[in-house]
Design a protein around this motif. Structure first.
Motif, short mmCIF file in Angstrom:
data_model
loop_
_atom_site.label_atom_id
_atom_site.label_comp_id
_atom_site.label_asym_id
_atom_site.label_seq_id
_atom_site.Cartn_x
_atom_site.Cartn_y
_atom_site.Cartn_z
N ASN A 1 -4.46 -4.29 7.58
CA ASN A 1 -4.09 -3.41 6.47
C ASN A 1 -2.82 -2.63 6.77
O ASN A 1 -2.58 -1.57 6.20
CB ASN A 1 -5.24 -2.44 6.15
CG ASN A 1 -5.47 -1.43 7.27
OD1 ASN A 1 -5.13 -1.69 8.43
ND2 ASN A 1 -6.03 -0.28 6.93
N THR B 1 -1.53 6.93 6.03
CA THR B 1 -2.32 6.00 5.24
C THR B 1 -2.22 6.34 3.75
O THR B 1 -1.89 7.45 3.38
CB THR B 1 -3.79 6.03 5.67
OG1 THR B 1 -4.30 7.36 5.53
CG2 THR B 1 -3.94 5.57 7.11
N ILE B 2 -2.51 5.33 2.94
CA ILE B 2 -2.56 5.51 1.50
C ILE B 2 -3.77 4.74 0.98
O ILE B 2 -4.07 3.64 1.48
CB ILE B 2 -1.26 5.00 0.83
CG1 ILE B 2 -1.30 5.27 -0.69
CG2 ILE B 2 -1.01 3.54 1.10
CD1 ILE B 2 0.03 4.99 -1.38
N SER B 3 -4.50 5.32 0.05
CA SER B 3 -5.71 4.67 -0.46
C SER B 3 -5.35 3.39 -1.20
O SER B 3 -4.21 3.20 -1.64
CB SER B 3 -6.46 5.62 -1.39
OG SER B 3 -5.69 5.90 -2.56
N PHE B 4 -6.35 2.51 -1.35
CA PHE B 4 -6.13 1.24 -2.05
C PHE B 4 -5.68 1.50 -3.48
O PHE B 4 -4.74 0.86 -3.98
CB PHE B 4 -7.42 0.42 -2.03
CG PHE B 4 -7.26 -0.98 -2.54
CD1 PHE B 4 -6.92 -2.02 -1.68
CD2 PHE B 4 -7.43 -1.28 -3.88
CE1 PHE B 4 -6.77 -3.32 -2.14
CE2 PHE B 4 -7.27 -2.57 -4.37
CZ PHE B 4 -6.95 -3.59 -3.50
N THR C 1 -10.09 -0.26 2.14
CA THR C 1 -10.10 0.94 1.29
C THR C 1 -8.80 1.72 1.38
O THR C 1 -8.53 2.58 0.54
CB THR C 1 -11.26 1.88 1.69
OG1 THR C 1 -11.13 2.24 3.08
CG2 THR C 1 -12.60 1.19 1.48
N GLU C 2 -7.99 1.42 2.40
CA GLU C 2 -6.71 2.09 2.55
C GLU C 2 -5.74 1.22 3.33
O GLU C 2 -6.15 0.27 4.01
CB GLU C 2 -6.88 3.45 3.24
CG GLU C 2 -7.42 3.36 4.66
CD GLU C 2 -7.60 4.72 5.31
OE1 GLU C 2 -7.56 5.73 4.59
OE2 GLU C 2 -7.79 4.76 6.53
N CYS D 1 4.24 1.08 -0.67
CA CYS D 1 3.46 -0.12 -1.03
C CYS D 1 4.32 -1.05 -1.86
O CYS D 1 4.19 -1.11 -3.09
CB CYS D 1 2.20 0.30 -1.79
SG CYS D 1 0.91 0.98 -0.75
N CYS E 1 -2.17 2.88 -3.55
CA CYS E 1 -1.21 1.80 -3.28
C CYS E 1 -1.00 0.97 -4.54
O CYS E 1 0.14 0.57 -4.85
CB CYS E 1 -1.73 0.93 -2.15
SG CYS E 1 -0.57 -0.32 -1.58
#
Length: 320
Positions: A172, A91-94, A10-11, A179, A97
């Motif tokens: 991940n 972090t970065i969300s999916f 998810t991230e 990204c 990204c």
């Protein structure tokens, strides 16, 4: 066991310079300064291209598109990188990204095609000056610029959709500032040979083909310049395309060095980017957009005059 190891990602964690707080502070300051210079330099070029009637030509129309492109390209990555340098959460969300991959690749592809269009414009201006107004009419150069944007968007959409539909497992961690599509692709727990093939085809079409057009254009330009008898005429002809040639050398030179330099087996197995790779990545993503307005303004009398006129008009209005 395979099902147990697979999870829905998810991230992503952007490693960047994690573990090097001092370097993060240095990079934060450098990136912030560079980003401000990019916004100011390219913003001024866009404004003078719109306001100054002397710059309402195909060359400056392409240049304003290039400046807007550089602003968009850096805005897709630099603000998030700056935040990550100051934040503990990296972090970065999916979905975030995916958007970053799409915008980054779209801007990069568009710039390659646009530089090819600009090379053709310089070829016509120098080798066919009498027919230049006819060949490079508004009905021609506007669709050429629009086609560059459409090409970049379509290519990026196809590549991003193919990557997003790959299955991702426990790993991940993206060892990058952003990204970047190749870095994300390598995290997939599936065969990515199909993605690599489409990427190879896209690279040939949208990076090497414009480069071939640039090479042919400048080969013909050089032959044409050498036919000019007077040194002053040769100097004037070369000055009309020297800025674009410098930008092309910096842009493509960085791409070729970054993606075609050999990597050791150890670095391939561990999938770690060395410090030099990260610096090169930053140079490709930040230095080129920052250098473009400086190169065009320093080597172009029309741009210098337009900037002076704009600043002079603002100063005069304040005096009034």
């Amino acid at each position: 066991m395979e099902k147990a190891n697979e999870t829905t990602v998810t991230e992503f964690f952007l490693k960047g310079l994690s573990g090097c707080p001092r370097l993060e502070i240095i990079f934060f300051v450098l990136l912030l300064v560079m980003y401000v210079v990019i916004l100011l330099g390219n913003g001024i070029l866009i404004i003078i291209s719109i306001l100054d009637s002397h710059l309402h030509t195909p060359m400056y129309f392409f240049l304003s598109n290039l400046s807007f492109l550089d602003i968009c390209y850096t805005t897709t990555s630099i603000p998030s990188a700056l935040v990550s340098f100051l934040s503990q959460r990296k972090t970065i969300s999916f979905s975030g990204c995916a958007v970053q991959m799409f915008l980054g690749l779209a801007m990069g592809t568009t710039e390659c095609v646009l530089l090819g269009m600009m090379a053709f414009d310089r070829y016509v201006a120098i080798c066919n000056p009498l027919r230049y107004p006819v060949i490079m009419s508004k009905a021609a150069y506007v669709p050429m610029a629009a086609g560059s944007w459409v090409t970049g968007g379509v290519n990026s959409l196809v590549q991003t959709v193919l990557v997003v539909h790959l299955p991702f497992c426990r790993n991940n961690v993206i060892n990058h500032f952003t990204c970047e599509i190749l870095a994300v692709m390598k995290l997939a727990c599936a065969n990515i040979s199909g993605n690599e093939f489409t990427m190879l085809v896209a690279t040939t079409l949208f990076i090497l083909t414009p480069l071939l057009l640039i090479f042919i254009s400048y080969t013909l330009i050089i032959f044409n310049i050498l036919k000019i008898h007077s040194a002053e005429g040769r100097s004037k002809a070369f000055s009309t395309c020297s800025a674009h040639l410098i930008v092309v050398i910096i842009f493509y030179g960085t791409i070729l060095f970054m993606y075609m330099k050999p990597k050791s087996k150890e670095s391939l197995k561990s999938d770690k980017l060395q410090a030099t790779d990260k610096l090169i990545s930053m140079f490709y993503g930040v230095m080129t957009p920052m250098m473009n307005p400086l190169i065009y303004s320093l080597r172009n009398k029309d741009v210098k005059q337009a900037v002076k006129h704009l600043l002079g008009r603002k100063f005069f209005s304040k005096q009034m």
